[in-house]
Design an enzyme around this catalytic site. Structure first.
Site, mmCIF file in Angstrom:
data_model
loop_
_atom_site.group_PDB
_atom_site.id
_atom_site.type_symbol
_atom_site.label_atom_id
_atom_site.label_comp_id
_atom_site.label_asym_id
_atom_site.label_seq_id
_atom_site.Cartn_x
_atom_site.Cartn_y
_atom_site.Cartn_z
ATOM 1 N N GLY B 54 -1.361 0.677 -1.191
ATOM 2 C CA GLY B 54 -1.275 0.375 0.228
ATOM 3 C C GLY B 54 0.162 0.450 0.713
ATOM 4 O O GLY B 54 1.097 0.291 -0.068
ATOM 5 N N SER B 55 0.347 0.719 1.999
ATOM 6 C CA SER B 55 1.686 0.668 2.567
ATOM 7 C C SER B 55 2.055 -0.792 2.816
ATOM 8 O O SER B 55 1.221 -1.690 2.683
ATOM 9 C CB SER B 55 1.733 1.469 3.871
ATOM 10 O OG SER B 55 1.531 2.842 3.593
ATOM 11 N N GLY B 56 3.320 -1.024 3.184
ATOM 12 C CA GLY B 56 3.766 -2.384 3.428
ATOM 13 C C GLY B 56 4.571 -2.968 2.283
ATOM 14 O O GLY B 56 5.009 -4.113 2.344
ATOM 15 N N HIS B 57 4.743 -2.156 1.195
ATOM 16 C CA HIS B 57 5.512 -2.624 0.029
ATOM 17 C C HIS B 57 6.826 -1.865 -0.123
ATOM 18 O O HIS B 57 7.420 -1.856 -1.194
ATOM 19 C CB HIS B 57 4.700 -2.439 -1.250
ATOM 20 C CG HIS B 57 3.332 -3.022 -1.201
ATOM 21 N ND1 HIS B 57 3.116 -4.353 -0.949
ATOM 22 C CD2 HIS B 57 2.109 -2.465 -1.354
ATOM 23 C CE1 HIS B 57 1.801 -4.579 -0.960
ATOM 24 N NE2 HIS B 57 1.176 -3.449 -1.185
ATOM 25 N N LYS B 105 -1.723 0.200 -9.836
ATOM 26 C CA LYS B 105 -1.623 -1.260 -9.850
ATOM 27 C C LYS B 105 -3.040 -1.847 -9.910
ATOM 28 O O LYS B 105 -3.968 -1.313 -9.290
ATOM 29 C CB LYS B 105 -0.889 -1.765 -8.601
ATOM 30 C CG LYS B 105 0.532 -1.194 -8.518
ATOM 31 C CD LYS B 105 1.384 -1.875 -7.476
ATOM 32 C CE LYS B 105 0.863 -1.820 -6.063
ATOM 33 N NZ LYS B 105 0.613 -0.459 -5.546
ATOM 34 N N ASP B 110 -7.515 0.030 -5.592
ATOM 35 C CA ASP B 110 -6.648 1.051 -6.196
ATOM 36 C C ASP B 110 -7.296 1.630 -7.448
ATOM 37 O O ASP B 110 -7.312 2.847 -7.652
ATOM 38 C CB ASP B 110 -5.286 0.452 -6.568
ATOM 39 C CG ASP B 110 -4.479 0.063 -5.346
ATOM 40 O OD1 ASP B 110 -4.906 -0.887 -4.657
ATOM 41 O OD2 ASP B 110 -3.461 0.693 -5.062
ATOM 42 N N HIS B 219 0.294 -9.044 -1.023
ATOM 43 C CA HIS B 219 -0.536 -8.623 0.105
ATOM 44 C C HIS B 219 -0.754 -9.739 1.096
ATOM 45 O O HIS B 219 -1.762 -9.784 1.794
ATOM 46 C CB HIS B 219 -1.885 -8.108 -0.384
ATOM 47 C CG HIS B 219 -1.754 -6.903 -1.240
ATOM 48 N ND1 HIS B 219 -1.641 -6.975 -2.605
ATOM 49 C CD2 HIS B 219 -1.678 -5.592 -0.920
ATOM 50 C CE1 HIS B 219 -1.514 -5.752 -3.097
ATOM 51 N NE2 HIS B 219 -1.536 -4.900 -2.094
#
Ligand code: ATP
Ligand code: MG
Lengths: 210, 333
Positions: B54-57, B105, B110, B219
């Site tokens: 996911g994006s945001g990391h 991960k 995922d 998250h």
């Protein structure tokens, strides 16, 4: 009122589902915020609006082709856990729909049963793990039991069973997916995936009811 | 919640476009399906390293694409796993004939999406192996959970395996090294504040001014327990103890100590934490021979930090030290 669903009726179902998920997006995301990561509503709304657009752009020839398109579209647009799981459901359903121009209650029961088996194979969830399986399992059983009844009645029974299954996830402790990280803290919240499964089946029953 | 964005739906695509504009010599950004790929991919005869999530990391994973680290990274929507078509397209784009390694991960989404991608890639004749990273000691690894989460050890695995792949190691060796890094890395995180997913518009949980959350993931999900706020030195103890106990690390072990910021914590505070974490490691007889301090695997604007210990062997040290040239990590190159 009809006794079987053709491509047009199934397309109407998926259009309705896309609208319902768009409307319920915030609520699903809120359920996911409580025990997950706040993305289930957005993921589902994005996926089903892509499905509706795809079906409008290139209407499939028969139910099997329709289910295959839906499955592939969900896999490539939903992401998260729900994408591969719902995608698998529709791909497995496509296998059972092959060669059938319309789907009656027994045929739909077979499709849903195969779809659920695909979800269980991919996600390894058991009944009571607090997942979409807890809504879909009872729905499959109800549809099987009611397969002799008129289609709208049979699908209404399936939706009612999914709704009961969804509500029954509230006290459960999650054992699969992100919610399982919370352990006991996951109890007291309704599972978002079980909720979206109910919404999909309710949309199907409403479509058949006309 | 104030955010420096144009529209929630546009965040991921606009950030990718920004990366492409900022680092044309290092990476290219493909759209539809979206992935970030090394500017010179595919590299003939080299194992292709593909990760994603996911994006945001940020900067993980796209910021780690480049020479000596990842060949491609697949970004999902914010905090949502990417999809198999992205991973398949990325695998094809980096296939140099020596096989592909997926670094995944451990999150249900995922894992399932990468699994489907590996099946599709195999059907197209690609050789793919996958390693799942699950280093978060905050989650009990039991039959009754999805298993430990994959967190900061992922950054170390991507760097070390990237070095090995660049050095011409074959797929089996790079995959084995990756499994070794995972087996020897442990992490634990904490948060001072929650974060807000752009499309959700409000924080995923709330912490009072005098509270902190121990055992958080990346998250914005709640953690293991909520406790009264404590000074940094106490927090270092609370994160280090379970990490050291879990492996268990022993006196004389050579380790890499990684203090990672969650996105909203300044470097000055990370160094305050590092100071104490380093002291605790030495008190246990661990030799901190490598380290990393900074915000490399984040959770949007969450304030907080995680601590990772990786027990090193000679290969890991060699490939950690090897040159790397990516948007977010560069040395020796
Ligand atoms: N192993 C599983 N089997 C069946 N259903 C599952 C499983 N894991 C999760 N789910 C269902 O998926 C729902 C969550 O879907 P969602 O789209 O939010 O994915 P996610 O877990 O956030 O994915 P990601 O880990 O990529 O962020 C849960 O509410 C649950 O019903
Ligand atoms: Mg979710």
């Amino acid at each position: 009122m009809t006794d079987s669903l053709d491509v047009a009726a199934l397309t109407a179902w998926l259009d309705r589902a896309a609208a319902v998920l768009e409307r319920e997006k915030a609520r699903l995301t809120e359920l996911d915020a409580a025990i997950g990561d706040s993305d289930h509503g957005v993921n589902m709304a994005r996926g089903f609006s892509a499905v509706a657009a795809k079906l409008a752009g290139a209407p499939p020839a028969d139910p099997a082709a329709l289910f295959k398109t839906v499955g592939m579209t969900l896999i490539s647009t939903v992401g998260g856990a729900a994408g591969p799981l719902y995608g698998t459901l529709f791909l497995q359903a496509a296998g059972k729909a092959t060669g059938k121009p319309t789907l009656d209650a027994p045929a739909l029961a077979e499709c849903l049963k195969a779809g659920l088996a695909g979800i269980v194979q991919r996600g390894k969830a058991e009944p009571g793990d607090k997942t979409m399986v807890d809504a879909l399992g009872p729905a499959v059983a109800a549809l099987d039991a009611a397969a002799g009844a008129p289609l709208p009645q049979a699908l209404a029974a399936a939706a009612a069973a999914a709704e009961a299954g969804m509500a029954a996830t509230i006290p459960l402790v999650a054992r699969k997916g992100r919610a399982s990280y919370l352990g006991e803290r996951s109890a007291g919240h309704q599972d978002p995936g079980a909720t979206s499964s109910f919404l999909l089946l309710k949309a199907l029953a409403d479509t058949a009811a006309g | 919640m104030k955010k420096l964005i144009n529209a929630p739906e546009a965040v991921v695509a606009e950030a990718l476009a920004g990366m492409a504009a900022a680092h044309p010599g290092l990476i290219r950004v493909q759209t539809d399906p979206a992935f970030v790929v090394r500017a010179d991919a595919p590299v003939r005869g080299k194992v292709g390293l593909v990760s994603g999530g996911g994006s945001g990391h940020e900067p993980m994973h796209g910021g780690f694409v480049g020479r000596g680290m990842l060949d491609a990274a697949c970004p999902g929507a914010v905090f949502t796993s990417p999809t198999p078509d992205q991973m398949l397209a990325a695998a094809k784009a980096v296939d140099g004939g020596a096989g592909i390694l997926f670094i995944v991960k451990n999150y249900t989404g995922d894992v399932m999406n990468f699994e489907m991608a590996a099946e599709l890639a195999a059907a197209e004749g690609l050789t793919v192996d996958s390693v799942v990273i699950d280093d978060d000691v905050a989650v009990k690894d039991s039959l009754y959970t999805a298993g430990r989460r994959g967190v900061a050890t992922t950054v170390l695995a991507e760097k070390i395996c990237g070095g090995a792949a660049e050095a011409g190691q074959p797929l089996a060796a790079v995959a084995d090294l990756c499994r070794r890094v995972n087996a020897n890395g442990r992490s634990m995180g904490m948060a001072l504040t929650a974060c807000t997913v752009p499309h959700a518009g409000k924080p995923s949980f709330t912490l009072a001014d005098d509270e902190m959350e121990i055992g958080i993931g990346i998250h914005g999900e709640p953690g293991r327990r909520r406790v009264p706020l404590e000074p940094a030195d106490r927090v270092a103890e609370m994160l280090m103890e379970p990490v050291i106990e879990d492996l268990p690390f022993g006196a004389g072990d050579e380790v890499l100590l990684f203090v990672n910021g969650m996105g909203g914590t300044p470097l000055i505070e990370l160094y305050v934490l590092y100071r104490k974490a380093h002291e605790i490691a030495e008190r246990h007889g661990l030799k901190v021979v490598r380290n990393l301090v900074g915000s490399y695997i984040t959770s949007l604007e969450m304030a907080g930090a995680s601590i990772t210990l990786l027990r090193l062997d000679a290969d890991m040290i060699r490939y950690w030290d090897a040159p790397v040239l990516t948007p977010a990590l560069r040395w020796g190159a």
